[in-house]
Design an enzyme around this catalytic site. Structure first.
Site, short mmCIF file in Angstrom:
data_model
loop_
_atom_site.label_atom_id
_atom_site.label_comp_id
_atom_site.label_asym_id
_atom_site.label_seq_id
_atom_site.Cartn_x
_atom_site.Cartn_y
_atom_site.Cartn_z
N ASP A 97 68.56 9.33 -88.17
CA ASP A 97 67.18 9.41 -87.85
C ASP A 97 66.06 8.43 -88.67
O ASP A 97 64.89 9.04 -89.03
CB ASP A 97 66.65 10.92 -87.71
CG ASP A 97 67.19 11.77 -86.54
OD1 ASP A 97 67.36 11.08 -85.39
OD2 ASP A 97 67.46 13.04 -86.71
N ASP A 157 68.86 10.60 -78.38
CA ASP A 157 67.78 10.37 -79.16
C ASP A 157 67.69 9.19 -79.98
O ASP A 157 66.60 8.84 -80.29
CB ASP A 157 67.37 11.71 -79.98
CG ASP A 157 68.14 13.01 -79.72
OD1 ASP A 157 68.94 12.99 -78.70
OD2 ASP A 157 67.49 13.95 -80.28
N THR A 217 76.84 18.86 -75.32
CA THR A 217 75.33 19.13 -75.68
C THR A 217 75.16 19.80 -76.94
O THR A 217 76.17 20.61 -77.30
CB THR A 217 74.35 19.69 -74.64
OG1 THR A 217 73.03 19.57 -74.94
CG2 THR A 217 74.84 21.50 -74.51
N ARG A 229 64.15 17.39 -73.56
CA ARG A 229 63.92 16.40 -74.41
C ARG A 229 64.68 15.43 -74.59
O ARG A 229 64.65 14.09 -74.82
CB ARG A 229 63.71 17.05 -76.03
CG ARG A 229 62.74 16.03 -76.67
CD ARG A 229 62.15 16.84 -77.85
NE ARG A 229 62.80 17.59 -78.66
CZ ARG A 229 63.20 18.62 -78.87
NH1 ARG A 229 62.44 19.67 -78.06
NH2 ARG A 229 63.90 19.17 -79.59
N TRP A 233 63.71 11.62 -74.43
CA TRP A 233 64.11 10.48 -75.33
C TRP A 233 64.83 9.35 -74.50
O TRP A 233 64.35 8.14 -74.80
CB TRP A 233 65.03 11.01 -76.45
CG TRP A 233 64.51 11.86 -77.24
CD1 TRP A 233 65.42 13.05 -77.97
CD2 TRP A 233 63.43 11.88 -77.87
NE1 TRP A 233 64.55 13.81 -78.72
CE2 TRP A 233 63.18 13.19 -79.01
CE3 TRP A 233 62.06 11.11 -78.17
CZ2 TRP A 233 62.48 13.33 -79.75
CZ3 TRP A 233 61.16 11.41 -79.00
CH2 TRP A 233 61.37 12.59 -79.66
N SER A 344 64.96 23.99 -80.66
CA SER A 344 66.41 24.47 -80.28
C SER A 344 66.38 25.96 -79.83
O SER A 344 66.28 26.79 -80.63
CB SER A 344 67.13 24.05 -81.42
OG SER A 344 67.25 22.90 -81.88
N SER A 347 71.98 28.82 -76.25
CA SER A 347 72.43 29.16 -74.86
C SER A 347 73.86 29.64 -75.02
O SER A 347 74.48 29.32 -76.26
CB SER A 347 72.34 28.02 -73.88
OG SER A 347 73.55 27.28 -73.83
N1 GLY Z 1 66.17 14.50 -82.19
C1 GLY Z 1 66.07 15.94 -82.33
C2 GLY Z 1 65.30 16.86 -81.41
O1 GLY Z 1 64.70 15.91 -80.42
O2 GLY Z 1 65.21 17.86 -81.43
#
Ligand code: GLY
Length: 383
Positions: A97, A157, A217, A229, A233, A344, A347
């Protein structure tokens, strides 16, 4: 059905309010960072050790661009020192990241002021990012110990991490960064997008021969659904990838991924946290709406007039919804900018730790400001 678009006056008003909120937050978050998500709509401070810490300084830079108030750029330059310390001392940087961290916090400040510590920090971050490249499979490994079979994967991402590499090649005149970005994007184009334009969040390859293995996932509902998301991305990442590579495939996939996203939105154009949900009372992820709006506005620069206008109009409609129903108007009820994000959600089928469900999320605030800034006029990207 065409919905109302955000007006130019509303864009300015939303930016004014956002900048007021950012200024109110400076005493808490000049020498500390902002936590990834809020609790009951209030962010706590944190150390510079999360993947999300770059977004808050990005907001400060955007506030500076909107107001020209030196108080913001002064705070951003204090944050740069913390980001330089982080990369020099290798604090929580063993992951991919680096773009999320260093583009909005340091490339931004370097572009705005020429601050050489910002440049140095961002170049070190680019070095760290390419150290995660796996030539067997041609991808940048997202997380965990390099080469381990259970971690031999990239995630969608990462498309937002690649612009740091294009920038580093331009700055240093060394193509090594760009070449790795080009290899990663090719692997991503081949594997992350399904035939219908939906996306896998994470994708595994075989460490022996680099062959594609399977999509999975972490934060989406299920391996075969589309995490909202992740889709966002993908959409913004394709627009940025086109900007830097001019690969036609990026436009084709952008159209498909955007089409899939649009056909899975509820009436107010802001997605549930996974696109498998199209009605009901699951939580939204407002941050995806802002990210997609940025992607539509970026890609519209490269398209013929009619198609470009369609995407710009859609972005304006999404922002109108965020403006009317999601943004923080009463600055006392939250120290964030946009409500109803989801970081987050657990599930029965995913592997994430539940955090920040129906809260402000720091990237949601950042991309809301970025989208508004893009609508205000020409903007020199931090990405
Ligand atoms: N890059 C991690 C998120 O979008 O939660």
């Amino acid at each position: 059905m065409k919905r109302e678009e955000i007006s130019s006056g509303e864009v300015l008003q939303a930016l004014d309010t956002a900048c007021q909120q950012v200024e109110r937050n400076l005493p808490d978050f000049t020498y500390r960072c902002q936590n990834h998500s809020s609790v009951n709509n209030f962010y706590a401070p944190c150390e510079n050790n999360q993947w999300t810490c770059g977004f808050w300084p990005g907001e400060i830079c955007l506030a500076y661009e909107h107001t020209q108030n030196e108080v913001f750029i002064h705070a951003a330059q204090i944050q740069v020192e913390s980001f330089l310390h982080r990369i020099e001392n290798h604090v929580e940087v063993d992951h991919h990241d680096m773009g999320f961290l260093y583009s909005p916090s340091c490339v931004s400040v370097y572009k705005l002021t020429g601050n050489l510590h910002a440049r140095q920090a961002a170049l070190l971050a680019a070095d760290q990012l390419i150290s995660r490249f796996q030539p067997i499979g041609n991808f940048i490994q997202a997380w965990g110990k390099m080469g381990a079979r259970e971690n031999y994967r990239y995630i969608i991402d990462c498309l937002l991490n690649l612009p740091l590499l294009y920038w580093a090649s331009e700055e240093t005149k060394n193509d090594v960064y760009r070449d790795i970005a080009m290899k990663h994007i090719q692997t991503c184009l081949e594997n992350s997008f399904r035939g219908d334009g939906s996306t896998f969040h994470t994708f595994f390859l075989d460490p022996e021969n680099g062959n594609p293995v399977r999509g999975e996932t972490c934060q989406g509902y299920r391996a075969d659904s589309s995490w909202a998301r992740g889709q966002a991305w993908g959409i913004y990442g394709l627009a940025l990838s086109y900007r830097y590579t001019r690969k036609k495939e990026c436009i084709d996939l952008f159209r498909k991924a955007t089409g899939y996203y649009l056909s899975h939105l509820p009436l107010d154009l802001i997605p549930y946290w996974d696109l498998i949900f199209t009605s009901g009372d699951e939580e939204r992820d407002s941050s995806s709406g802002s990210i997609v709006a940025c992607g539509l506005l970026e890609m519209s620069k490269y398209l013929e007039k009619e198609e470009a206008e369609t995407y710009i109009s859609l972005a304006r409609q999404m922002l109108k919804s965020l403006y009317d129903s999601y943004r923080v108007v009463d600055l006392g009820m939250s120290n964030g900018l946009v409500l109803h994000g989801t970081y987050s959600k657990k599930s029965p089928y995913n592997t994430c730790t539940p955090e920040g469900v129906d809260e402000c999320v720091s990237w949601g605030d950042y991309f809301f400001m970025e989208a508004l800034t893009r609508l205000k006029g020409a903007w020199n990207l931090y990405w």
